[in-house]
Design an enzyme around this catalytic site. Structure first.
Site: not given
Ligand code: NAD
Length: 309
Positions: A54, A98, A124
């Protein structure tokens, strides 16, 4: 029949190319690039790889992409304090924590931490506000993996409206948003999960079958209606030769790769499904790269929204 392979990697590269000039224009106009902060707690090996990819993609496209690392011994309070600092940061437009968090943090840590991300930076799509907006079909930010799947289906010309879609998996990050995105495109959607009965027969009714489980090779030929589109979200790193031999016959290129490296990445869909499916996403090179492309798009969107665009 041999399934048409849906090239997620190629599409991800195209999307990166589409975003790059917009990122440059933002930087020129605002005197700084759009910024993404990724919080990584602990050192889960798979997460290390995902986060590295990422950050690398972000930097290549022109984003500011920062890693905010905390040790596995961090407490929920430590992570919350970091998230609050990033919420207030003038250079970060997107904040991503994450998953998974270290087990020692407790079962409710993830929810408490996602809840603390300001919805306007929640790239997200995991905060209750963004989940709620998605349910009501007025989403601002949707989880990156299911968004990538829909992007791939649409750009590959696979019809969704009126089709029966079966999604295996009901997580907040993949299964549920996946089902909602398909529903909003007028599919008839069934969500299957670990307690579903007669899974194989149910899946065989699907025109579009999405597997997001985390069980290597779970979806075999018998699960698939001939000609159906099969999307393999699963990413499983296999180190056990017995399991790998159950997926790839002697002489297969991937088996040779496994023997050379000691591990191989496989999806939830057994390779034999290529004999019956009409279209299929490979692992690797299918859904994974699109997850990153959608993260980049969401971060740009967050930056533009923060400046009133
Ligand atoms: P999760 O563990 O949160 O959810 C798994 C789901 O599968 C659960 O809802 C469970 O009910 C269901 N399930 C478990 N066993 C089952 C069975 N035998 N039959 C039917 N359903 C069953 O996982 P997740 O975070 O949703 O991720 C799923 C998979 O997708 C994992 O392999 C993960 O690594 C992968 N993933 C890939 C990407 C990507 O970018 N490609 C992104 C996120 C997750």
């Amino acid at each position: 029949m041999t399934a048409r392979l849906l090239d997620g990697l190629g599409l991800a590269r195209r999307i990166h190319g589409e975003i790059r000039p917009e990122v440059a224009a933002f930087a020129a106009k605002h005197g700084r690039p759009p910024g993404l902060a990724i919080v990584l707690v602990g050192a889960d090996p798979a997460s290390e790889v995902y986060v590295r990819n990422k950050l690398r993609s972000g930097a290549e496209i022109g984003f500011r992409a920062d890693l905010e690392r905390l040790p596995a011994s961090a407490t929920t309070a430590d992570v919350l304090a970091l998230v609050r600092r990033l919420n207030a940061s003038p250079v970060h437009d997107g904040v991503l924590v994450q998953s998974p968090l270290p087990r020692a943090m407790g079962d409710d840590a993830g929810q408490r931490i996602f809840d603390a991300i300001v919805p306007s930076k929640d790239v997200d799509g995991l905060t209750p506000v963004n989940m709620g907006l998605l349910v009501q079909k007025r989403a601002q930010f949707v989880a990156c993996t299911p968004s990538g799947v829909v992007e791939l289906l649409e750009r590959e010309g696979i019809q969704i409206a009126g089709r029966h879609a079966v999604v295996i998996g009901r997580s907040d990050i993949v299964g549920k948003p996946m089902a909602l995105l398909l529903l909003h495109r007028d599919a008839t959607v069934t969500i299957a999960h670990s307690r579903t009965r007669n899974l194989e027969a149910l899946c065989r009714q699907a025109d579009i079958l999405v597997a997001a489980v985390g069980r290597p090779g779970l979806v075999t030929k018998g699960f698939v209606k001939p000609g159906a589109t099969v999307v393999d979200v699963g990413i499983n790193s296999m180190t056990d030769e017995g399991t790998v031999l159950g997926l790839f016959p002697e002489g297969h290129r991937r088996l040779a790769l496994f023997r050379a490296k000691g591990s191989v990445l496989v999806g939830d869909v057994h390779p034999e499904v290529a004999e019956v499916a009409g279209a299929l996403t490979p692992v690797p090179g299918g859904v994974g790269p699109l997850t990153i492309a959608m993260l980049m798009r969401n971060t740009l969107h967050a930056a533009l929204m923060a400046h009133g665009a």
